[in-house]
Design an enzyme around this catalytic site. Structure first.
Site, PDB file in Angstrom:
ATOM      1  N   CYS A 179       0.758  19.224 -22.647  1.00  0.00           N
ATOM      2  CA  CYS A 179      -0.508  19.521 -23.334  1.00  0.00           C
ATOM      3  C   CYS A 179      -1.206  20.729 -22.699  1.00  0.00           C
ATOM      4  O   CYS A 179      -2.244  21.172 -23.184  1.00  0.00           O
ATOM      5  CB  CYS A 179      -1.434  18.299 -23.324  1.00  0.00           C
ATOM      6  SG  CYS A 179      -2.312  18.070 -21.756  1.00  0.00           S
TER       7      CYS A 179
ATOM      8  N   HIS B  72      -1.868   1.291  -4.067  1.00  0.00           N
ATOM      9  CA  HIS B  72      -2.260   2.698  -3.936  1.00  0.00           C
ATOM     10  C   HIS B  72      -1.431   3.623  -4.813  1.00  0.00           C
ATOM     11  O   HIS B  72      -1.376   4.828  -4.578  1.00  0.00           O
ATOM     12  CB  HIS B  72      -2.178   3.134  -2.464  1.00  0.00           C
ATOM     13  CG  HIS B  72      -3.184   2.431  -1.591  1.00  0.00           C
ATOM     14  ND1 HIS B  72      -3.140   2.424  -0.217  1.00  0.00           N
ATOM     15  CD2 HIS B  72      -4.290   1.716  -1.921  1.00  0.00           C
ATOM     16  CE1 HIS B  72      -4.166   1.719   0.265  1.00  0.00           C
ATOM     17  NE2 HIS B  72      -4.867   1.270  -0.749  1.00  0.00           N
TER      18      HIS B  72
ATOM     19  N   ASP C 277       5.946   5.007  -1.567  1.00  0.00           N
ATOM     20  CA  ASP C 277       7.282   5.612  -1.512  1.00  0.00           C
ATOM     21  C   ASP C 277       8.340   4.906  -2.360  1.00  0.00           C
ATOM     22  O   ASP C 277       9.446   5.413  -2.528  1.00  0.00           O
ATOM     23  CB  ASP C 277       7.751   5.673  -0.047  1.00  0.00           C
ATOM     24  CG  ASP C 277       7.703   4.296   0.643  1.00  0.00           C
ATOM     25  OD1 ASP C 277       7.976   3.267  -0.009  1.00  0.00           O
ATOM     26  OD2 ASP C 277       7.390   4.258   1.856  1.00  0.00           O
TER      27      ASP C 277
ATOM     28  N   CYS D  71       1.444  19.694 -17.630  1.00  0.00           N
ATOM     29  CA  CYS D  71       1.767  18.739 -18.697  1.00  0.00           C
ATOM     30  C   CYS D  71       2.121  19.536 -19.957  1.00  0.00           C
ATOM     31  O   CYS D  71       1.721  20.690 -20.084  1.00  0.00           O
ATOM     32  CB  CYS D  71       0.526  17.877 -18.952  1.00  0.00           C
ATOM     33  SG  CYS D  71       0.736  16.632 -20.230  1.00  0.00           S
TER      34      CYS D  71
ATOM     35  N   GLN E 215       0.844  -1.196   0.000  1.00  0.00           N
ATOM     36  CA  GLN E 215       0.000   0.000   0.000  1.00  0.00           C
ATOM     37  C   GLN E 215       0.877   1.243   0.000  1.00  0.00           C
ATOM     38  O   GLN E 215       0.381   2.356  -0.045  1.00  0.00           O
ATOM     39  CB  GLN E 215      -0.880   0.017   1.265  1.00  0.00           C
ATOM     40  CG  GLN E 215      -1.815  -1.167   1.365  1.00  0.00           C
ATOM     41  CD  GLN E 215      -2.391  -1.290   2.770  1.00  0.00           C
ATOM     42  OE1 GLN E 215      -3.393  -0.666   3.106  1.00  0.00           O
ATOM     43  NE2 GLN E 215      -1.759  -2.091   3.602  1.00  0.00           N
TER      44      GLN E 215
ATOM     45  N   CYS F   6      -4.749  14.843 -20.550  1.00  0.00           N
ATOM     46  CA  CYS F   6      -4.450  13.840 -21.593  1.00  0.00           C
ATOM     47  C   CYS F   6      -4.152  12.461 -21.002  1.00  0.00           C
ATOM     48  O   CYS F   6      -4.053  11.482 -21.738  1.00  0.00           O
ATOM     49  CB  CYS F   6      -3.297  14.304 -22.484  1.00  0.00           C
ATOM     50  SG  CYS F   6      -1.669  14.233 -21.677  1.00  0.00           S
TER      51      CYS F   6
ATOM     52  N   PRO G 263       3.578  -3.751  15.810  1.00  0.00           N
ATOM     53  CA  PRO G 263       3.754  -3.458  17.239  1.00  0.00           C
ATOM     54  C   PRO G 263       2.432  -3.313  17.983  1.00  0.00           C
ATOM     55  O   PRO G 263       2.389  -3.438  19.204  1.00  0.00           O
ATOM     56  CB  PRO G 263       4.506  -2.116  17.256  1.00  0.00           C
ATOM     57  CG  PRO G 263       4.857  -1.790  15.853  1.00  0.00           C
ATOM     58  CD  PRO G 263       4.056  -2.662  14.949  1.00  0.00           C
TER      59      PRO G 263
HETATM   60  P1  OAD Z   1      -1.423   3.066   8.927  1.00  0.00           P
HETATM   61  O1  OAD Z   1      -0.755   4.315   9.368  1.00  0.00           O
HETATM   62  O2  OAD Z   1      -2.899   3.016   8.970  1.00  0.00           O
HETATM   63  O3  OAD Z   1      -0.901   1.856   9.810  1.00  0.00           O
HETATM   64  C1  OAD Z   1       0.465   1.672  10.018  1.00  0.00           C
HETATM   65  C2  OAD Z   1       0.626   0.436  10.892  1.00  0.00           C
HETATM   66  O4  OAD Z   1       2.011   0.185  11.031  1.00  0.00           O
HETATM   67  C3  OAD Z   1       0.047   0.581  12.296  1.00  0.00           C
HETATM   68  O5  OAD Z   1      -0.790  -0.535  12.558  1.00  0.00           O
HETATM   69  C4  OAD Z   1       1.279   0.593  13.206  1.00  0.00           C
HETATM   70  O6  OAD Z   1       1.049  -0.061  14.439  1.00  0.00           O
HETATM   71  C5  OAD Z   1       2.260  -0.192  12.366  1.00  0.00           C
HETATM   72  N1  OAD Z   1       3.678   0.123  12.612  1.00  0.00           N
HETATM   73  C6  OAD Z   1       4.218   1.275  13.071  1.00  0.00           C
HETATM   74  N2  OAD Z   1       5.565   1.174  13.116  1.00  0.00           N
HETATM   75  C7  OAD Z   1       5.878  -0.081  12.667  1.00  0.00           C
HETATM   76  C8  OAD Z   1       7.095  -0.794  12.474  1.00  0.00           C
HETATM   77  N3  OAD Z   1       8.276  -0.240  12.731  1.00  0.00           N
HETATM   78  N4  OAD Z   1       7.028  -2.076  12.003  1.00  0.00           N
HETATM   79  C9  OAD Z   1       5.833  -2.640  11.726  1.00  0.00           C
HETATM   80  N5  OAD Z   1       4.646  -2.019  11.887  1.00  0.00           N
HETATM   81  C10 OAD Z   1       4.661  -0.746  12.355  1.00  0.00           C
HETATM   82  O7  OAD Z   1      -0.848   2.718   7.481  1.00  0.00           O
HETATM   83  P2  OAD Z   1      -1.446   1.708   6.398  1.00  0.00           P
HETATM   84  O8  OAD Z   1      -2.047   0.518   7.039  1.00  0.00           O
HETATM   85  O9  OAD Z   1      -0.392   1.508   5.379  1.00  0.00           O
HETATM   86  O10 OAD Z   1      -3.863   5.184   1.754  1.00  0.00           O
HETATM   87  O11 OAD Z   1      -2.602   2.607   5.801  1.00  0.00           O
HETATM   88  C11 OAD Z   1      -3.326   2.145   4.709  1.00  0.00           C
HETATM   89  C12 OAD Z   1      -3.652   3.291   3.797  1.00  0.00           C
HETATM   90  O12 OAD Z   1      -4.280   4.346   4.550  1.00  0.00           O
HETATM   91  C13 OAD Z   1      -2.437   3.979   3.203  1.00  0.00           C
HETATM   92  O13 OAD Z   1      -1.952   3.329   2.054  1.00  0.00           O
HETATM   93  C14 OAD Z   1      -2.968   5.333   2.867  1.00  0.00           C
HETATM   94  C15 OAD Z   1      -3.720   5.619   4.142  1.00  0.00           C
HETATM   95  O14 OAD Z   1      -4.770   6.528   4.047  1.00  0.00           O
HETATM   96  C16 OAD Z   1      -3.954   6.139   0.838  1.00  0.00           C
HETATM   97  O15 OAD Z   1      -3.334   7.186   0.913  1.00  0.00           O
HETATM   98  C17 OAD Z   1      -4.903   5.786  -0.253  1.00  0.00           C
END
Ligand code: OAD
Length: 253
Positions: free
Chosen positions: A160, A129, A114, A158, A111, A140, A224
């Site tokens: 265009c 994502h 970066d 762009c 997801q 375009c 965590p």
């Molecule tokens: P979140 O910020 O919702 O969740 C991050 C998770 O990583 C949390 O459950 C933390 O506990 C965990 N975490 C923090 N540090 C960590 C570490 N060092 N090792 C392992 N886990 C750790 O991020 P996502 O689940 O990626 O979407 O969020 C999903 C989507 O929501 C993103 O892709 C983004 C956001 O809105 C869009 O922008 C469309």
């Protein structure tokens, strides 16, 4: 969770890895956290604790103020360029190598926007994502990878004459269909599904683990914090991916 319990769970994950010939891995912002990239939902440090996603991460927000939204994404892109992949990213590269060398399937689904997985050396991750390294013209439709930071203007233009937007999926938008289909198939067809560093609250990514479980796969979570998956996956370990994945990925030693 005591250290002993954690080690026992890590041993189980290593066993699952040795036994399966198809693994699907879903990563979220937590996997990049140890590279210095903020997550979204962590209290205090998460991006959505500081910024309102409705002001920045929706098509309406971009239409209202394209300069603000594009500057915000470009700023994140610029900061990510200064960050390096961490041991968690590198462990996933190693796992992929081990699986592919043994002619077993390894699908990385992320997801994250970066591209730290690619910079670490992961091949062909499915970017559910999108990414802020690619910008798309809203007139375009041309997509172009941007390597220079920062962009020369906000919003970028762009050739265009149209306005270009970051190639990420915003709230209220559909995920890229071909990518989602591949992720779905990988979840349905794997013997082991690993959910890493994601809060598992954003759909449809959050459902992939359940799809895998319903199709008979073993399921694993590393985080965590507890998530909605923690109570039902086969193994849920409390810890960071940068700390735990290097040990887990040495399953063959
Ligand atoms: P979140 O910020 O919702 O969740 C991050 C998770 O990583 C949390 O459950 C933390 O506990 C965990 N975490 C923090 N540090 C960590 C570490 N060092 N090792 C392992 N886990 C750790 O991020 P996502 O689940 O990626 O979407 O969020 C999903 C989507 O929501 C993103 O892709 C983004 C956001 O809105 C869009 O922008 C469309």
């Amino acid at each position: 969770m005591s250290e002993e319990e954690r080690q026992a769970l890590i041993g189980m994950i290593r066993g699952f890895l040795r036994e399966t010939d198809a693994v699907a891995v879903l990563t979220g912002a937590g996997v990049s956290a140890e590279s210095g990239i903020p997550t979204f939902r962590d209290a205090q440090t998460g991006l959505w604790a500081k910024y309102d996603p409705m002001e920045l991460a929706t098509p309406q927000a971009f239409a209202r103020d394209p300069a603000l939204a594009s500057r915000w994404y470009d700023e994140r892109r610029r900061k990510s360029a200064d960050c390096e992949p961490n041991p968690g990213h590198l462990a996933l590269v190693r796992l992929q190598g081990e699986f592919e060398a043994a002619e077993k399937r390894f699908t990385l689904i992320t997801q994250n926007v970066d591209r730290l997985h690619q910079r670490a050396g992961s091949r062909d991750p499915l970017e559910l994502h999108g990414t802020f390294w690619v910008w798309r013209c809203t007139s375009c439709g041309e997509e172009r990878e941007e390597r220079t930071v920062p962009l020369p203007e906000y919003p970028p233009r762009c050739h265009c004459g149209g306005t270009r937007r970051p190639g990420v999926v915003w709230f209220g938008e559909a995920l890229p269909e071909a990518v989602l289909t591949k992720a779905w198939r990988a979840a349905e067809g794997c013997g082991l599904f690993m959910s890493l560093g994601t809060s598992s609250v954003v759909e449809p990514a959050a459902s992939l683990c359940r799809i895998a479980a319903d199709a008979g796969a073993k399921t694993v979570e590393i985080n965590p914090q507890e998530t909605p998956l923690s109570s039902w996956v086969d193994v849920s370990v409390r810890g960071t991916t940068g700390e735990l994945l290097p040990t887990i990925s040495s399953a063959w030693e």
